[in-house]
Every structure is written in C-alpha cells, then in structure tokens.
Design an enzyme around this catalytic site. Structure first.
Site, PDB file in Angstrom:
ATOM      1  N   CYS A  91       0.838  -1.207   0.000  1.00 25.84           N
ATOM      2  CA  CYS A  91       0.000   0.000   0.000  1.00 25.84           C
ATOM      3  C   CYS A  91       0.877   1.265   0.000  1.00 25.84           C
ATOM      4  CB  CYS A  91      -0.967  -0.033   1.174  1.00 25.84           C
ATOM      5  SG  CYS A  91      -2.363   1.115   1.004  1.00 25.84           S
ATOM      6  N   TYR A  92       0.949   1.984   1.115  1.00 24.80           N
ATOM      7  CA  TYR A  92       1.806   3.171   1.204  1.00 24.80           C
ATOM      8  C   TYR A  92       3.252   2.804   0.874  1.00 24.80           C
ATOM      9  CZ  TYR A  92       4.260   7.147   3.364  1.00 24.80           C
ATOM     10  OH  TYR A  92       5.065   8.235   3.612  1.00 24.80           O
ATOM     11  N   HIS A 180      -3.659  -5.140   0.747  1.00 25.15           N
ATOM     12  CA  HIS A 180      -3.149  -5.685   2.009  1.00 25.15           C
ATOM     13  C   HIS A 180      -3.252  -7.206   2.018  1.00 25.15           C
ATOM     14  CE1 HIS A 180      -2.567  -1.914   4.270  1.00 25.15           C
ATOM     15  NE2 HIS A 180      -3.571  -1.467   3.541  1.00 25.15           N
ATOM     16  N   SER A 235       1.823 -11.498  38.521  1.00 22.52           N
ATOM     17  CA  SER A 235       0.504 -10.865  38.593  1.00 22.52           C
ATOM     18  C   SER A 235      -0.614 -11.894  38.729  1.00 22.52           C
ATOM     19  CB  SER A 235       0.252 -10.032  37.335  1.00 22.52           C
ATOM     20  OG  SER A 235       0.115 -10.875  36.203  1.00 22.52           O
ATOM     21  N   GLY A 236      -0.303 -13.152  38.459  1.00 21.29           N
ATOM     22  CA  GLY A 236      -1.334 -14.174  38.426  1.00 21.29           C
ATOM     23  C   GLY A 236      -1.845 -14.426  37.026  1.00 21.29           C
ATOM     24  N   GLY A 237      -1.339 -13.653  36.062  1.00 21.48           N
ATOM     25  CA  GLY A 237      -1.727 -13.830  34.673  1.00 21.48           C
ATOM     26  C   GLY A 237      -0.783 -14.769  33.941  1.00 21.48           C
ATOM     27  N   VAL A 238      -1.127 -15.067  32.696  1.00 19.27           N
ATOM     28  CA  VAL A 238      -0.336 -15.995  31.892  1.00 19.27           C
ATOM     29  C   VAL A 238       1.060 -15.444  31.616  1.00 19.27           C
ATOM     30  CG1 VAL A 238      -0.168 -17.122  29.635  1.00 19.27           C
ATOM     31  CG2 VAL A 238      -2.373 -17.023  30.814  1.00 19.27           C
ATOM     32  N   ASP A 239       1.135 -14.153  31.270  1.00 21.44           N
ATOM     33  CA  ASP A 239       2.405 -13.585  30.815  1.00 21.44           C
ATOM     34  C   ASP A 239       3.492 -13.638  31.889  1.00 21.44           C
ATOM     35  OD1 ASP A 239       0.770 -12.992  28.685  1.00 21.44           O
ATOM     36  OD2 ASP A 239       0.503 -10.900  29.261  1.00 21.44           O
ATOM     37  N   SER A 240       3.193 -13.092  33.067  1.00 28.20           N
ATOM     38  CA  SER A 240       4.210 -13.062  34.123  1.00 28.20           C
ATOM     39  C   SER A 240       4.528 -14.465  34.620  1.00 28.20           C
ATOM     40  CB  SER A 240       3.754 -12.177  35.283  1.00 28.20           C
ATOM     41  OG  SER A 240       2.585 -12.689  35.897  1.00 28.20           O
ATOM     42  N   LYS A 389       0.657 -13.103  22.321  1.00 30.83           N
ATOM     43  CA  LYS A 389       0.013 -13.876  23.383  1.00 30.83           C
ATOM     44  C   LYS A 389      -0.070 -15.362  23.055  1.00 30.83           C
ATOM     45  CE  LYS A 389      -2.333 -13.543  27.320  1.00 30.83           C
ATOM     46  NZ  LYS A 389      -1.970 -12.693  28.456  1.00 30.83           N
TER      47      LYS A 389
END
Length: 562
Positions: A91-92, A180, A235-240, A389
């Site tokens: 495109c651009y 695209h 943090s209790g999340g998946v990432d950390s 993710k």
C-alpha cells in the site's frame, strides 16, 4: 533473542503507521519465519545492525505528497542494493518505492477501499505461481495511486478499475502490492506472502518455539551470570507466570517471586492465584499487601493514562523495597526485575511515524512499559517482549505450565482501576469492593449511608463479573472467548423492580475474540444466553437495574474501557 541466531532469515517490517502492520509480523511468524517490526523512520544503522534478508514497508495513513510523510532513511536504497536485500512495499510502502525511485504517484481518480478484485497481467515474480488472467479478491485501502512507474518496473496485476495493484523490478529485488495481503479479507494473501518469502527471497522456514525456549534460557543465564539474584513480579496472569517459569528454569532458586495485592484485584483473586502458584506451579512466592500504598497514590486520579502511570511507578517502588529486604537476607543486592511484557505491549505504547514522535500511535501506556521511572535501581529482564500472546501460551505449554492456567483470560495489570471509570478511591469504592463479603469489617465504614451507597456501586461489579464468567464457563464457550469481564458504570439509571421505582447502577458486559490482542471483535452471544444473564444479574446483584453489552470492535475501541 540473539540476532546471530536468525541472521540469514530475519524479515524486518518498517512500520509507517498502518493499523494492519502487526498482522504482517503475525502472518510471517505463522510461516515459521522470524519477523520484527520497527519504526519506518528508524536510522539506517538501526536497520543495518539487524541485518535483515527481507524488508517489508508497511501501509500507513499518510500520502507520500504530505510534507510530514514518513520515509525510510537516507541511504536506504543504496543499502538494500549493496546487501542484496529483497523489499516488498505494501500500500503506502509501494507508493513510497515508486516515488523514491523516479516514478509518479497521484491522487487516484477512483479511490479504492474495501474488497476489490485484481487480475494477474504477468505470471512472473509475485505471481510466478499464477496464470495471466487469474483473478482474486483483495482488500484495498488507498486514495493515491502509482500512475508512472520508475525505469525497470513493470505492472504485474491491476484492479478491476484498471489501477495498479502489483509492481516489481526483479533485477533490483523491489516488489510492491497496492492491497493488504496480511488481512483475512484478502483470502489468497497468505499464499502470496508465502510465495514471496520462500520462492522469490529464498527464506528458510526454521523458526520454532522450542528454539525460542533454548535461546532465551541461554540469554537469561548469560545476562544474569552465576551469582546474581532476580526478582519476578507475578501478577497471576499468563504472561508473568510464563516469564517466571522460564527464568526459574534458567537460574533456579536465585529467582525470588513476589505477588502484589494492589487493592485492584477481582473477588478472591489473591487467594486463587496464590493457591495456583503453590499447588500447580511450585513457585516460591511472597505475597505483598500494598493496597494502601496504591490507593493513596490513586486518590483523585481520574484520567486513564495517568492511572496506568501511577500504578506502574508504584509497582517499581514496591519491588525496589522488596529488593532491599532481600539484600538484607541474602547479603547482596538483587540485580534484575523480570516482567511479562509482550510484543503488543511494546507496539501499543509507542507513538506514529510522521507524528513528530516515534512509531505507531500511543493507544495506552502499559504498566510494564509505560510507567518505569528513570532512576529505577533494578535492571529489567523481559524474555517475552518479542512474542505475541498465543506464542507465549505455546511457550508455556512446552515448559509444562497447566493448560487450564494458560487458557485463563487476560487480566489487565492496572486491574479494576480500568474497569471502574473515574477516581477508583472515591467514597472508599475499591476498599469496599475488595472486602464486600467480609461483613466483619462493616464497622470500618463511617456511616450506614456511606456503606449502602458504595456497597451497591462496587459489590455489583464484583458479583456481576463472577456471574458473567461462570455463565460463560457453564455454557462451554470460555475457551472461545479471548477476554470477558464486567465494567461498573458510575451513573444511576431509573428502573422498576418489585413494583417500585429504582435509581440504581448499570453494568456493562464486554467479551471479545482475538488472536493476539492487537485487534478484536465482540463475541456474538446467543440471545437467550444474554436474556438469561441480564435477568440473573438484575435479580442477584443488589443495586443494579440495567445490563449493557459492549459490541464495539478493536479498533475503534480498545479491549479495556480505560
């Protein structure tokens, strides 16, 4: 990730501000080829240091005629020619190649937006696996068009309106697509990218998550050394959690994990995640109750971006203090702090080409990357900062993190601060939300009127969220949804309950589908499910008389409300 490990196969995307740029990175990685995205106006040295074999110039909202139109650095064309780098402009990016190599770009007589058909004019180069006359549906998004090609270029495909759809100069290794290919609305776009990378550029598909694990373990060991200690913010999340598991594999008991209760957690979140860390992951974790510290700093703060900055700063302050306590215990200072920063966090926390700042527009600051003080005493380790993710979940699976944990919906680092618009401490809101089921602490409220008002306003968020998530699980659709949650609306609405007029709060429900969190669509619930859910919330959650459903995609909205 060591640049030498991907030296001959790095596909580098120069970002000129398109909302689809991150999709290019994702599509290429899906082909088992490593790709990175950097600012389109980065210095030539930054590009050369990465030593890519292929460079893709992204689309963007600018016109190449604008005075502030972003452009690749001076010397770029000479660099790619002398280093035999293949370049694809999208495109651009196509228009930039045409303009900078002697062609002409004008405002199109017929602008092209949305689905269009293109026809192959020459079965070579980009369409070497096609036949002349072959047609395919693609996604266009441009107002300008190339009307005169530079010397050595030829048109290989046109739109059904006759506009240039694809160009190339095979001798110079320069290629361009006006549409695209990275979006799903271009059904054959993925095949075009695959053919370009493997058949034209000679890239080898060899990038695997197992390799990432091995390389990151090596990098962590070399970075930390044999004697240094590391703090990990869980943090209790998946990432950390995946980041902590990765670092623990690398350095063992020299990792010291801490879980911070910032007073912004969901109902019983603290108890639940601590049980998971101990029972399923066997990670040694210290729980720090920093409720008062966070809420005192957030008092009077209503602007969402400032909330995130404040929370980011407080996390660092807490871990500085945790590090000092460890120093007394260990006899030496911990040197590093682990964070579960992901690639979308980095991308979304940066500003756009052509804005006078750097990179794509700042959608929101993430607590991992947006609020770090300049005098922070701990050096950062961010082993996931180049991953999306779904890639993090795959890495966790390889390391043995329970699948049920990896499937948890994301929970924002700033917690309920971004799900209670406005001042989260007003009227002791979050304190009552956190303790709403602990009636023995009822006497902490100054008077019965205060308790009633804020019991209704914040208990409803907590209870509605529990009801919402449990209903999704009971319906068997939890794993089909990227993220779901309830948002407290700080406005009173008129209703009728029990033959009486009520003046109560509204709850908004948000559920989205996504692959990486960069774009998202709202989840299409069955109407009966929604009807039953609304009835249940209004009946079971005291102080609520209205339930709303957020049906906004990302973009234009973000997933969280603040």
């Amino acid at each position: 990730m060591d640049r030498q490990d991907v030296k001959s196969n790095l596909v580098l995307i120069l970002d000129f501000g398109s909302q689809y740029t991150h999709l290019i990175t994702r599509r290429i990685r899906a082909l088992n080829v490593f790709s990175l995205c950097i600012n389109g106006t980065s210095s030539l040295k930054s590009i050369a240091d990465l030593d890519p074999c292929v460079i893709i110039l992204s689309g963007g909202p600018h016109s190449v005629h604008s005075l502030d139109a972003p452009c690749f650095p001076t010397g770029f064309m000479e660099y790619i020619e002398s280093n035999n780098v293949h370049v694809l402009g999208i495109c651009y990016g196509l228009q930039l190649i045409v303009q900078k190599t002697g062609g002409e770009v004008r405002v199109g007589e017929k602008q092209e937006y949305g689905r269009m058909e293109i026809e192959v004019e020459k079965a070579c180069g980009l369409f070497g696996n096609r036949k002349v006359g072959d047609r395919q549906s693609v996604w266009m998004s441009h107002g300008d068009e190339a009307v005169k090609l530079p010397e050595g270029f030829e048109v290989v495909a046109r739109s059904n309106q006759g506009s240039v759809a694809a160009v190339e100069n095979r001798e110079k290794r320069l290629y361009g697509l006006q549409y695209h290919p990275e979006v799903t609305h271009s059904p054959e776009g993925m095949e075009t990218l695959r053919y370009f990378l493997f058949d034209i550029c000679g890239v080898t598909a060899g990038w695997k998550m197992e390799d990432i694990l091995e390389k990151e373990l090596k990098v962590i060991k070399e970075t930390v050394g044999p004697d240094n200690h590391v703090i990990c913010a869980l943090s209790g999340g998946v990432d950390s959690t995946v980041a902590a598991t990765l670092v623990y594999k690398a350095i063992g008991d020299r990792l010291h994990c801490a879980f911070v209760d910032n007073g912004l957690l969901r109902y019983k979140e603290r108890e639940r995640v601590m049980e998971t860390f101990d029972r399923d992951l066997h990670l040694p974790v210290t729980c720090i109750d920093a409720t008062d510290q966070f809420l005192s700093k957030l008092k009077g703060v209503t602007e969402p971006e400032k909330k995130r900055k404040v929370i980011g700063n407080e996390f660092i302050c807490i871990f500085d203090a945790f590090a000092r306590d460890l120093e007394k215990k260990l006899g030496k200072k911990p040197a590093y702090l682990v964070q579960g920063t992901l690639y979308p966090d980095v991308i979304e926390s940066c500003p756009p080409p052509g804005s006078g700042r750097t990179h794509s527009h700042t959608i929101k600051s993430h607590h991992n990357v947006g609020g770090l003080p300049k005098d922070m005493k701990l050096k950062l380790i961010e082993p996931l900062k180049l991953l999306f993710k779904d890639e993090v979940r795959e890495l966790g699976r390889i390391m043995g993190v329970p699948v049920s944990f990896l499937k948890r919906h994301p929970f924002p680092g700033p917690g309920l601060a971004v799900r209670v618009p406005g001042d989260v401490t007003e009227g002791n809101r979050l304190d009552i939300l956190r303790k709403v089921y602990e009636f023995r602490k009822y006497k902490q409220c100054k008077n019965i009127q205060q308790f009633n008002i804020f019991f209704h306003s914040l208990c409803c968020t907590c209870q509605a969220d529990e009801i919402f998530i449990q209903a999704i699980k009971d319906a068997g659709i939890y794993d089909s949804i990227w993220q779901a949650f309830a948002v407290f609306m700080p406005v009173l609405t008129v209703g009728v309950q029990g033959d009486q007029r009520t003046h109560s709060y509204a709850i908004a429900l948000r559920a989205v589908t996504s692959h990486d969190g960069m774009t998202a669509d709202w989840y299409y619930f069955d109407y009966k499910f929604l009807a039953d859910l609304s009835t249940r919330i209004c009946n079971e959650v005291q102080g609520v008389n209205r339930v709303l459903l957020d049906i906004t995609s990302k973009p234009p909205a973000t997933i969280e409300w603040e």
